[in-house]
Write an enzyme that holds these catalytic residues in place. Structure first.
Site, mmCIF file in Angstrom:
data_model
loop_
_atom_site.group_PDB
_atom_site.id
_atom_site.type_symbol
_atom_site.label_atom_id
_atom_site.label_comp_id
_atom_site.label_asym_id
_atom_site.label_seq_id
_atom_site.Cartn_x
_atom_site.Cartn_y
_atom_site.Cartn_z
ATOM 1 N N TYR A 63 -11.571 -1.355 -0.491
ATOM 2 C CA TYR A 63 -11.688 -0.696 0.813
ATOM 3 C C TYR A 63 -10.412 0.064 1.178
ATOM 4 O O TYR A 63 -10.376 0.748 2.190
ATOM 5 C CB TYR A 63 -12.025 -1.730 1.897
ATOM 6 N N ARG A 64 -9.402 -0.021 0.327
ATOM 7 C CA ARG A 64 -8.089 0.496 0.701
ATOM 8 C C ARG A 64 -7.241 0.473 -0.560
ATOM 9 O O ARG A 64 -7.436 -0.403 -1.422
ATOM 10 C CB ARG A 64 -7.526 -0.495 1.707
ATOM 11 N N TYR B 32 0.816 -1.218 0.000
ATOM 12 C CA TYR B 32 0.000 0.000 0.000
ATOM 13 C C TYR B 32 0.848 1.267 0.000
ATOM 14 O O TYR B 32 0.348 2.340 0.349
ATOM 15 C CB TYR B 32 -0.963 -0.003 1.185
#
Lengths: 520, 109
Positions: free
Chosen positions: A476-477, A95
């Site tokens: 969601y991310r 991420y």
């Protein structure tokens, strides 16, 4: 005025102003905790995203040691309009690690590395609560509990030893124990607001209160949520709930052989999960998620493009890997487990497919061993094998939310596989079960040393987001390179309200501009 | 015997009941890893011990001196993340290198 050499200056800030800000940062945190030279910044640059890392290079890293220092940093940032991007331990590999914005006007922000704010401020063994600073790692927390003989379990993501519980929770990450939905188990925050004021949420606002870590809601609007996946403040303390170690624990594994079994698995497991027969975050791991933890891809395929179906089938047969591999556990007294085990085995029997294995059957065989450890909060780096699977160090998490219904999982799996294979990538995916929802987590693995592979990975991710959006799905991310695109999936009204909050709380836009697509 | 496990857990809970533990000092005030071996075990060994499922090269069987270890730790390489000094400090890196050199083993023929 400091005489430092600067590799970068934040967009929109003059070099003169930035040097003046640096001098003030030095006065607050000490010169050694203001990193600007290439040598010390180098470890912060590396990302796994399909981008040129230099486009995401920060101008400086600050290492504060107290909330007061963070307050001073924010005030200096306001004075000189210097953007500042907080990170906890920066170990969020798929991420974006320490990356910040790359769009014009958001580049070369100052990064806060909270690694030196790593105190475990309080652990209440009776209530099962902890109050942590953002630099604490999962390994430190587990070591601390063991050293003090405190019978509490931590819920951690898979490769987690060097990651931060506070950072993971702020990004709304998940783990694998009954406390696997991490933000649900968060209680109370200390936040440095963009004007330098310190907010303690919920009961933390009541002078002398001892219930900050036990009652989430306080009075009036619930605020903690707006400080997750956002840029409205800098979290400097967080309360977490920890699970009391149960008297007995029974992890198990169910192997299903056909790809199409996923629908039946989901429909069988949902009632068991909703009824808390199985209380933890159950995992349905695809064969191509399972294999990287134990073998190199080259053992069965060394060619270009996605791994052919016949090679996947050969691998499954030879290695004893199911098409879908279910990991779950029972917790409680031995008597409770005995009752629940019968319910689970009866459900599998009634389904008429799936082989069930216990810890006694599996011994220390991987990947069962690391999965069994994870479901009681045991640290593991076993899933680092994913990063070897394709080679070249590229990784992005594509994680659409889905409902816990079999028909939906079949549809999402087919959709993702088609797009990934089209661009030459494998479907390395798993479903992590919440209650009524599931996180469909796919690791888009690519060779970052190969220009074409990297370009394809970027295009593939973009197509995944758009195609899923057209079917009513969203992730969601996401990592820094796709935050605007993902924010668009949630519609213009959400984007506007996020911007309204940003303008109200941070009128100078100094905290992490661009985070989650939010800016002034 | 399964039936006797509740009391053991309850005893542990009673022992710790009402106790709020707190850590006064930052962990790196007293160093994050007490030895190179500890750092090796907690940070490096999963990927660099030569198991079939290892991610990186077996550092215990190569010719890796402190400079090489330091370079790759700070820069990363492919799937290997880069480690900041705040995560693994320079002294620990030296200790890891010393551990790797001290535990060098020739590859089996």
């Amino acid at each position: 005025m400091t005489t430092r050499e600067l590799a970068h200056v934040p967009d929109g800030v003059s070099k003169e102003d930035f040097l003046a800000a640096i001098a003030k940062f030095e006065a607050v945190v000490g010169a050694d905790n203001v990193l600007t030279d290439e040598d010390r910044l180098t470890p912060y640059f590396k990302t796994m995203m399909p981008v040129a890392d230099e486009e995401y290079a920060m101008s400086a890293v600050l290492q504060p040691t107290s909330t007061e220092q963070v307050q001073d940093i924010v005030r200096i940032c306001n004075e000189f309009r210097v953007p500042v991007w907080p990170t906890s331990t920066g170990r969020n590999f798929g991420y974006g690690t320490y990356a910040q914005g790359n769009a014009k006007g958001r580049r070369h922000q100052v990064v806060i590395d909270f690694r030196h704010m790593n105190r475990i401020l309080e652990v209440d063994a009776e209530l099962g609560t902890a109050l942590l600073e953002p630099g604490v790692t999962y390994q430190q927390l587990v070591d601390y509990l063991e050293e003090h003989n405190i019978p509490l379990w931590v819920s951690c993501p898979a490769p987690s030893a060097i990651a931060s519980p506070v950072g993971n929770t702020l990004d709304r990450g998940v783990g694998y124990t009954p406390y696997g939905e991490h933000f649900m188990m968060q209680c109370g925050m200390e936040v440095v607001l963009p004007d330098g004021e310190v907010l303690r949420t919920a009961m933390g606002g009541v002078e002398g209160s001892n219930s900050w870590q036990v009652f989430k809601w306080g009075f009036g609007p619930y605020l903690d949520g707006i400080f997750t996946q956002s840029n409205y403040g800098i979290v400097t303390k967080m309360g977490l709930w920890l699970m009391h170690k149960p008297p007995a624990y029974k992890p198990f594994y169910i192997r299903f052989n056909d790809d199409d079994d996923i629908a039946a698995i989901v429909d069988m497991m949902r009632p068991l999960r909703l009824a808390q027969i199985i209380p933890n975050a159950v995992v349905f791991a695809h064969a191509l998620w399972e294999a990287p933890a134990i073998i190199p891809r080259s053992k069965y395929y060394d060619g270009k493009g996605a791994m052919p179906v016949e090679r996947i089938e050969a691998m499954k047969a030879a290695e004893g890997i199911g098409a879908w591999n279910v990991y779950a556990a029972l917790y409680g007294t031995p008597e409770q487990i005995e009752v629940n085990w019968k319910i689970v085995t009866d459900a599998v029997k009634a389904l008429g497919k799936g082989e069930i294995f216990t810890a006694e059957d599996m011994g220390d065989k991987e990947p069962f061993a690391y999965r069994a450890a994870l479901m009681r909060g045991g640290m593991s780096l076993q899933e680092f094998g994913l990063y070897r699977w394709r080679g070249g160090g590229g990784s992005m998490w594509f994680a659409p939310v889905t409902v816990a219904k079999g028909s939906e999982t079949r549809k999402q799996t087919a959709l993702a596989t088609r797009i990934l294979n089209k661009w030459g990538f494998d479907y390395c995916g798993e479903y992590i079960v919440g209650m009524r929802d599931m996180h469909h987590v796919i690791d888009l693995l690519f060779d970052k040393t190969d220009e074409e592979d990297t370009k394809n990975a970027h295009a593939c991710m973009s197509e995944l987001i758009e195609t899923f959006r057209s079917e009513g799905y969203a992730v969601y991310r996401t990592n820094n390179a796709f935050m605007d695109q993902v924010a668009d999936c949630y519609g213009p009204v959400q984007r506007r309200i996020n911007q309204t909050l940003k303008r109200a709380l941070d009128p100078n836009g100094i905290i992490a501009p661009g985070k989650s697509g939010i800016d002034i | 015997m399964p039936g006797k496990r509740w009391p053991a857990t309850l005893a542990a809970l009673v022992l710790t009941a009402g106790m709020a533990h707190a850590q006064d000092a930052r962990l790196d005030d007293s160093r994050m890893f007490s030895t190179g071996e500890e750092a090796w075990n907690k940070v490096c060994s999963r990927c660099h011990s030569g198991h079939e499922n290892s991610v990186g090269p077996n550092l215990l069987q190569g010719s890796y001196d402190e400079d090489i270890i330091r370079f790759f730790a700070r820069h990363g390489s492919g799937p290997m993340p880069a480690f900041t000094a705040a995560m693994v400090d320079d002294t620990t890196l030296s200790q890891i290198a010393a551990y790797v050199i001290a535990n060098h083993k020739e590859p089996a023929e």
